[in-house]
Design an enzyme around this catalytic site. Structure first.
Site, short mmCIF file in Angstrom:
data_model
loop_
_atom_site.label_atom_id
_atom_site.label_comp_id
_atom_site.label_asym_id
_atom_site.label_seq_id
_atom_site.Cartn_x
_atom_site.Cartn_y
_atom_site.Cartn_z
CE LYS A 195 -4.15 -2.00 2.05
NZ LYS A 195 -5.02 -2.05 3.23
CE LYS B 80 -6.03 -8.54 -1.53
NZ LYS B 80 -5.90 -8.22 -0.17
CE LYS C 2 -13.84 -3.76 1.05
NZ LYS C 2 -13.60 -3.43 2.44
P1 TYM Z 1 -10.81 -5.71 4.44
O1 TYM Z 1 -11.84 -4.66 4.64
O2 TYM Z 1 -9.75 -5.48 3.44
O3 TYM Z 1 -11.51 -7.07 4.07
C1 TYM Z 1 -12.56 -7.60 4.87
C2 TYM Z 1 -12.50 -9.11 4.92
O4 TYM Z 1 -12.57 -9.64 3.60
C3 TYM Z 1 -11.48 -10.53 3.37
N1 TYM Z 1 -11.10 -10.45 1.95
C4 TYM Z 1 -11.06 -11.50 1.13
N2 TYM Z 1 -11.31 -12.80 1.33
C5 TYM Z 1 -11.20 -13.62 0.27
N3 TYM Z 1 -10.84 -13.21 -0.97
C6 TYM Z 1 -10.57 -11.92 -1.22
N4 TYM Z 1 -10.24 -11.52 -2.44
C7 TYM Z 1 -10.67 -10.99 -0.14
N5 TYM Z 1 -10.50 -9.65 -0.03
C8 TYM Z 1 -10.76 -9.34 1.26
C9 TYM Z 1 -10.38 -10.02 4.29
O5 TYM Z 1 -9.44 -11.03 4.55
C10 TYM Z 1 -11.17 -9.63 5.50
O6 TYM Z 1 -11.44 -10.76 6.31
N6 TYM Z 1 -7.72 -5.18 8.32
C11 TYM Z 1 -8.99 -5.74 7.92
C12 TYM Z 1 -10.15 -5.22 8.74
C13 TYM Z 1 -9.93 -5.39 10.20
C14 TYM Z 1 -10.10 -6.57 10.96
C15 TYM Z 1 -9.78 -6.23 12.30
C16 TYM Z 1 -10.46 -7.88 10.63
C17 TYM Z 1 -9.57 -4.40 11.05
N7 TYM Z 1 -9.47 -4.92 12.31
C18 TYM Z 1 -9.83 -7.17 13.34
C19 TYM Z 1 -10.52 -8.81 11.68
C20 TYM Z 1 -10.19 -8.46 13.00
C21 TYM Z 1 -9.23 -5.37 6.48
O7 TYM Z 1 -8.68 -4.42 5.97
O8 TYM Z 1 -10.17 -6.12 5.84
#
Ligand code: TYM
Length: 340
Positions: A111, A204, A207
């Protein structure tokens, strides 16, 4: 009851990767565990974001959780910034977090490449520590996430162990007896943990990809979905199969198909082994649209009543804050602060 926590950032729109990798599993877990699901708004400001739409994006992400089946009579749903302890614990943890290790985190490297390591905000570097705080505050047992969060979970576990050994003396033992912080485990599903882009089976679904054609958003209309699938990347082999390393797109689409139809891998492999891409795309589009339609209908219903959502979020934050405050106070004590 064992406790489960997870969250999604209110950045862009929620896509099939978020759904299949995380949210869909939350819905199953809420039946067995004490569950907390939050909207990670504090994480979303680590990169440039749209200020005027931010509050609405946060509320809409909560609406997506509910539309996907998160049940507020079972799970607490809240906004991360509504529980002040997250930021506070993050600071305490930051002071014991080596910057060298943060500099080496994969997501930070990826990033920060865009605007340059020297220019990105410090929040992007400390992002994983905030995530550790989110998890450790609730003494969580399990964290259901997609594969891309694995490294963050490992860092969280390390931090918990480090805090327990640095400060978890006799006072720390009071908290569950096992130390100050419970060491959490990631829950990563064998299928769906890494949903790939529609335009490149080797990267992958995300967003942040500039092309909307690379992902299916949960709120995409029937026509948009049909168009994305019509134009998605395929190959020139005949028949369809899982697990052929030369056919990443094929494996990805079959895996998504398997998950949304609820069939087994064997069933899908049989059904599709001599199918043409054209036939598969028609079936796949239909299955996806049928799966997403009820979610979209519920979403419309929920977002038509913002007051209801605000009430859900306020109750969720109140419940979460009780647990979070208890952990935070014990940690202040264990660290030798003069407490109020
Ligand atoms: P974020 O918002 O990027 O994504 C949310 C969840 O979606 C999963 N994910 C995917 N799973 C499968 N295939 C994909 N292509 C894919 N893209 C995203 C992510 O693994 C995630 O589970 N840092 C985290 C948010 C967060 C969080 C936490 C999660 C903040 N604090 C504490 C768990 C516990 C994030 O940016 O997810």
């Amino acid at each position: 009851k064992k406790r489960v926590i997870s969250g999604v950032q209110p950045t862009g729109t929620v896509h099939l990767g978020n759904y299949l990798g995380a949210i869909r599993n939350w819905v199953l877990l809420q039946e067995t565990y004490e569950t907390l699901f939050f909207i990670a708004d504090l994480h979303a400001i680590t990169l440039p974001y749209a200020v005027p739409q931010f509050a609405e994006a946060t509320r809409n992400t909560a609406a997506i959780y509910l539309a996907c089946g998160v049940d507020t009579s079972k799970a607490s749903v809240f906004v991360q910034s509504h529980v002040h302890a997250h930021v506070e614990l993050m600071w305490l943890l930051c002071c014991d977090m080596p910057t060298g290790q943060l500099n080496r985190m994969i997501q930070f490297k990826e990033k920060s490449r865009i605007s340059g390591v020297e220019n990105v905000g410090a929040g992007l570097l400390t992002y994983p520590v905030l995530m550790a705080a989110d998890i450790l505050l609730y003494q969580s047992d399990f964290v259901p996430v997609g594969e891309d969060q694995m490294q963050h979970l490992e860092l969280t576990r390390e931090l918990a162990e480090k805090m327990n050994s640095l400060y978890g003396g006799r006072k720390g033992k009071k908290l569950g007896g096992a130390g100050l912080f419970k060491v959490p485990e990631a829950l990563i599903q064998p299928t769906g943990a890494r949903v790939m882009s529609l335009t490149d089976g080797l990267s992958k679904m995300s967003k942040s990809s500039p092309s909307d054609m690379s992902r299916i958003n949960l709120l995409d209309s029937k026509d948009v979905i049909a168009n994305k699938i019509r134009r998605c990347k395929t190959d020139s082999y005949s028949g369809l199969e899982f697990d052929n390393p030369d056919r990443p797109e094929c494996n990805n689409l079959l895996s998504i198909y398997q998950l949304i139809t609820g069939r087994t891998k064997e069933e899908v492999a049989m059904e599709c082994q001599s199918m043409s891409w054209g036939t598969f795309k028609t079936n796949f589009t239909e299955a996806l649209v049928n799966h997403l339609l009820p979610i979209q209908a519920r979403y419309e219903e929920i977002t038509s009543d913002p007051a209801y959502l605000d009430q859900v979020l306020s109750q969720g934050a109140a419940k979460a804050a009780v647990i979070a405050e208890a952990t935070l106070n014990s940690f202040y004590q264990a660290k030798g602060f003069l407490c109020r």
